[in-house]
Design a protein around this motif. Structure first.
Motif, short mmCIF file in Angstrom:
data_model
loop_
_atom_site.label_atom_id
_atom_site.label_comp_id
_atom_site.label_asym_id
_atom_site.label_seq_id
_atom_site.Cartn_x
_atom_site.Cartn_y
_atom_site.Cartn_z
N GLU A 57 -17.71 -0.07 8.62
CA GLU A 57 -17.22 1.24 9.02
C GLU A 57 -15.71 1.29 8.97
O GLU A 57 -15.04 1.65 9.93
N TYR A 58 -15.16 0.91 7.82
CA TYR A 58 -13.72 1.00 7.65
C TYR A 58 -13.36 1.35 6.22
O TYR A 58 -14.19 1.29 5.32
N ILE A 59 -12.12 1.75 6.07
CA ILE A 59 -11.57 2.10 4.77
C ILE A 59 -10.58 1.02 4.38
O ILE A 59 -9.77 0.59 5.22
N GLU A 60 -10.66 0.56 3.15
CA GLU A 60 -9.70 -0.43 2.63
C GLU A 60 -8.56 0.32 1.96
O GLU A 60 -8.76 1.06 1.01
N VAL A 61 -7.36 0.10 2.48
CA VAL A 61 -6.15 0.70 1.91
C VAL A 61 -5.39 -0.43 1.21
O VAL A 61 -5.02 -1.41 1.83
N THR A 62 -5.18 -0.28 -0.10
CA THR A 62 -4.47 -1.28 -0.88
C THR A 62 -3.06 -0.76 -1.16
O THR A 62 -2.89 0.40 -1.54
N GLY A 63 -2.07 -1.64 -0.95
CA GLY A 63 -0.70 -1.22 -1.21
C GLY A 63 0.24 -2.39 -1.32
O GLY A 63 -0.15 -3.54 -1.15
N LYS A 64 1.49 -2.07 -1.64
CA LYS A 64 2.54 -3.09 -1.78
C LYS A 64 3.70 -2.75 -0.87
O LYS A 64 3.95 -1.59 -0.57
N VAL A 65 4.42 -3.78 -0.47
CA VAL A 65 5.63 -3.61 0.33
C VAL A 65 6.80 -3.45 -0.64
O VAL A 65 6.91 -4.18 -1.63
N LYS A 66 7.66 -2.49 -0.36
CA LYS A 66 8.78 -2.18 -1.26
C LYS A 66 9.87 -3.25 -1.24
O LYS A 66 10.37 -3.63 -2.28
N GLU A 67 10.25 -3.70 -0.07
CA GLU A 67 11.40 -4.60 0.06
C GLU A 67 11.13 -5.98 -0.53
O GLU A 67 10.03 -6.52 -0.41
N GLY A 68 12.14 -6.55 -1.11
CA GLY A 68 12.05 -7.92 -1.62
C GLY A 68 10.95 -8.08 -2.64
O GLY A 68 10.81 -7.28 -3.56
N VAL A 97 -4.27 -5.68 1.48
CA VAL A 97 -5.41 -4.82 1.74
C VAL A 97 -5.47 -4.65 3.25
O VAL A 97 -5.55 -5.64 3.99
N VAL A 98 -5.38 -3.41 3.69
CA VAL A 98 -5.37 -3.09 5.12
C VAL A 98 -6.70 -2.42 5.44
O VAL A 98 -7.06 -1.42 4.82
N ASN A 99 -7.43 -2.99 6.39
CA ASN A 99 -8.70 -2.41 6.81
C ASN A 99 -8.45 -1.49 8.01
O ASN A 99 -7.89 -1.92 9.01
N VAL A 100 -8.88 -0.23 7.85
CA VAL A 100 -8.66 0.78 8.88
C VAL A 100 -10.03 1.30 9.32
O VAL A 100 -10.80 1.81 8.50
N SER A 101 -10.31 1.16 10.61
CA SER A 101 -11.59 1.60 11.16
C SER A 101 -11.57 3.11 11.41
O SER A 101 -10.81 3.59 12.24
N TYR A 102 -12.40 3.85 10.68
CA TYR A 102 -12.42 5.30 10.86
C TYR A 102 -13.24 5.71 12.08
O TYR A 102 -13.12 6.83 12.56
N ASN A 103 -14.05 4.83 12.62
CA ASN A 103 -14.81 5.12 13.84
C ASN A 103 -14.07 4.71 15.10
O ASN A 103 -14.57 4.89 16.20
N ASP A 104 -12.89 4.14 14.94
CA ASP A 104 -12.07 3.70 16.08
C ASP A 104 -10.69 4.35 15.98
O ASP A 104 -9.66 3.67 16.05
N ASN A 105 -10.69 5.67 15.77
CA ASN A 105 -9.45 6.45 15.73
C ASN A 105 -8.46 5.94 14.70
O ASN A 105 -7.26 5.91 14.94
N TYR A 106 -8.98 5.49 13.56
CA TYR A 106 -8.15 5.02 12.43
C TYR A 106 -7.21 3.89 12.86
O TYR A 106 -6.02 3.89 12.59
N SER A 140 -7.52 -5.24 10.36
CA SER A 140 -7.11 -6.50 9.73
C SER A 140 -6.26 -6.22 8.52
O SER A 140 -6.31 -5.14 7.94
N ILE A 141 -5.48 -7.23 8.15
CA ILE A 141 -4.61 -7.15 6.97
C ILE A 141 -4.79 -8.43 6.17
O ILE A 141 -4.72 -9.53 6.73
N VAL A 142 -5.02 -8.29 4.87
CA VAL A 142 -5.18 -9.44 4.00
C VAL A 142 -4.04 -9.45 3.00
O VAL A 142 -3.79 -8.46 2.31
N ASP A 143 -3.31 -10.57 2.97
CA ASP A 143 -2.22 -10.77 2.00
C ASP A 143 -2.86 -11.20 0.69
O ASP A 143 -3.49 -12.25 0.64
N MET A 144 -2.72 -10.43 -0.36
CA MET A 144 -3.39 -10.69 -1.63
C MET A 144 -2.60 -11.63 -2.56
O MET A 144 -3.00 -11.89 -3.67
N ASN A 145 -1.47 -12.15 -2.09
CA ASN A 145 -0.64 -13.03 -2.93
C ASN A 145 -1.02 -14.47 -2.75
O ASN A 145 -1.49 -14.94 -1.82
#
Length: 77
Positions: free
Chosen positions: A42-53, A59-68, A72-77
């Motif tokens: 019951e979550y949405i996976e948001v994939t993104g990159k950090v701008k700095e450096g 991949v950031v897991n956001v629970s939509y049933n728990d007020n977004y 958890s956060i997974v470092d893909m590097n």
């Protein structure tokens, strides 16, 4: 109708991930995509990159049933 609702959910999840990175990690997350996790989760996976450096990808897991809430956060590097 369902696609519009999904888009709204993705937008809320993206905003939650961006806000989390800004407030907790003091960095800017640039979202590349958002999608529902595998069936049964019951979550949405948001994939993104950090701008700095280095452009680290996350991949950031956001629970939509728990007020977004970022669950958890997974470092893909």
């Amino acid at each position: 109708m369902e696609q519009k609702q999904n888009d709204q959910m993705f937008h809320k999840a993206e905003q939650a991930a961006i806000t989390y990175f800004k407030e907790k990690r003091h960095t800017d997350l640039v979202v590349e995509k958002a999608d529902f996790a595998d069936r049964g989760f019951e979550y949405i996976e948001v994939t993104g990159k950090v701008k700095e450096g280095e452009s680290k990808q996350y991949v950031v897991n956001v629970s939509y049933n728990d007020n977004y809430r970022v669950t958890s956060i997974v470092d893909m590097n």
